[in-house]
Design an enzyme around this catalytic site. Sequence first.
Site, PDB file in Angstrom:
ATOM      1  N   SER A  13     -43.225  -8.444  13.771  1.00 24.38           N
ATOM      2  CA  SER A  13     -43.399  -7.285  13.757  1.00 24.38           C
ATOM      3  C   SER A  13     -44.491  -6.882  13.304  1.00 24.38           C
ATOM      4  O   SER A  13     -44.905  -5.559  14.020  1.00 24.38           O
ATOM      5  CB  SER A  13     -41.739  -6.249  14.043  1.00 24.38           C
ATOM      6  OG  SER A  13     -41.783  -6.462  12.091  1.00 24.38           O
ATOM      7  N   GLY A  15     -43.628  -4.957  10.527  1.00 23.80           N
ATOM      8  CA  GLY A  15     -43.450  -5.076   9.082  1.00 23.80           C
ATOM      9  C   GLY A  15     -43.009  -5.467   7.699  1.00 23.80           C
ATOM     10  O   GLY A  15     -43.079  -6.225   7.965  1.00 23.80           O
ATOM     11  N   SER A  18     -40.440  -8.926   8.326  1.00 25.26           N
ATOM     12  CA  SER A  18     -41.864  -9.696   8.669  1.00 25.26           C
ATOM     13  C   SER A  18     -43.164 -10.829   7.537  1.00 25.26           C
ATOM     14  O   SER A  18     -42.782 -11.274   7.775  1.00 25.26           O
ATOM     15  CB  SER A  18     -41.815  -9.708  10.163  1.00 25.26           C
ATOM     16  OG  SER A  18     -42.860  -8.745  10.437  1.00 25.26           O
ATOM     17  N   MET A  37     -43.701 -10.378  19.710  1.00 31.75           N
ATOM     18  CA  MET A  37     -43.475  -9.563  20.961  1.00 31.75           C
ATOM     19  C   MET A  37     -43.751  -8.647  21.164  1.00 31.75           C
ATOM     20  O   MET A  37     -43.295  -7.673  20.512  1.00 31.75           O
ATOM     21  CB  MET A  37     -42.004 -10.282  20.401  1.00 31.75           C
ATOM     22  CG  MET A  37     -41.627 -11.856  20.790  1.00 31.75           C
ATOM     23  SD  MET A  37     -39.955 -11.893  20.663  1.00 31.75           S
ATOM     24  CE  MET A  37     -39.752 -13.539  19.789  1.00 31.75           C
ATOM     25  N   CYS A  91     -29.624  -8.890  22.437  1.00 34.14           N
ATOM     26  CA  CYS A  91     -31.564  -9.418  22.465  1.00 34.14           C
ATOM     27  C   CYS A  91     -31.846 -10.597  22.394  1.00 34.14           C
ATOM     28  O   CYS A  91     -32.853 -11.193  22.441  1.00 34.14           O
ATOM     29  CB  CYS A  91     -32.299  -8.168  22.460  1.00 34.14           C
ATOM     30  SG  CYS A  91     -34.132  -8.306  21.850  1.00 34.14           S
ATOM     31  N   CYS A 188     -34.750  -0.303  19.312  1.00 27.69           N
ATOM     32  CA  CYS A 188     -36.723  -0.915  19.257  1.00 27.69           C
ATOM     33  C   CYS A 188     -37.243   0.513  20.292  1.00 27.69           C
ATOM     34  O   CYS A 188     -38.207   0.984  20.122  1.00 27.69           O
ATOM     35  CB  CYS A 188     -37.071  -2.372  18.832  1.00 27.69           C
ATOM     36  SG  CYS A 188     -36.845  -2.826  20.288  1.00 27.69           S
TER      37      CYS A 188
END
Length: 359
Positions: A13, A15, A18, A37, A91, A188
Amino acid sequence: MNKSEKRVLVGMSGGIDSTATCLMLKEQGYEIVGLTMWVWGDKPVDACELAESMGIGHYIADERDAFRRIIVQDFIDEYRQGRTPNPCVMCNPMFKFRILTEWADKLGCKYIATGHYTRLEEIDGKVYIIAGDDDKKDQSYFLWRLGQDVLKRCIFPLGTYTKPQVRGYLRDKGYAVKAEEGESMEVCFIKGDYRDFLKEHSPEIDREIGPGWFVNSEGVKLGEHKGYPYYTIGQRKGLEIALGKPAYVLKINPLKNTVMLGDAEQLKTRHMLVEQEKLTDEREVFESKELTVRIRYRSKPIPCTVRRLEDGRLLVCFQVEASAIAPGQSAVFYIGRRVVGGSFIASQRGIGMYIAENN
């Protein structure tokens, strides 16, 4: 491990979590490939720059249309049905881990990894999700719908870390600025109140549903509300009605567009109905004396027993009172810190009859 077995696709991501995941796996000798993604908002350039700084291959999967069509639409539809959705639970199997698995196959990666605060443990050939060591960050609740085929390819390096430890790790590795970043949003694609999001992305709600009535448990009208999708079970603030005492949302009836209000005691129950369960070992869930269930992400595990009804749903019997059972949320079952299954909280309509029949 041979070279192909050390190749792992990391969901990036950009962030804190990750980034730490990439660095930890790289230290462990894995060959890292990053996948970001793009599901909402602007192009994720931060993740691209981060991957370049770490010297790892990186790809962007533009999934904005599919994400809007699948995950966001489900979120809107659930509120339109008077339920309280949890988009992360939807998700993970339908989107995030499916895409990671597909890309891992394309890129020759044996494993996939994310920055979830959880661990895995294999028992008798089955992989179980284990709650992360940091109770404040544990994300095992969101992963109960993942299948064995996916879990057997997963690596979760952060499961034994606390968030402060992860920040410290990044500082030690030269990522001091990254280490001080704030927390990511819980959902998100939503900034602020979900009600504003519904109005923006489903403007027909106000026209098709519109205002309705607050009622008490006897059905007596108490005042007008703005439309049932704007309320959730257990809600106390933002009701904009004065009854002379604290009021809570007890039930939502989308067919009548009514929202039932009452006091905190009326929210309490010893039973709930759940459906669409996914259990790793049914016998263990039905027979365990140590079974607990979490009915919300932040809720504490509640000791319980489970039995199957003739209609296929499960009746969960709490050993202590639970409060604010919200249809649409997940009920995740644990034995100790091990996830043994999960389900969706069903409509509780007619539960009194089921309790009497199964007493």
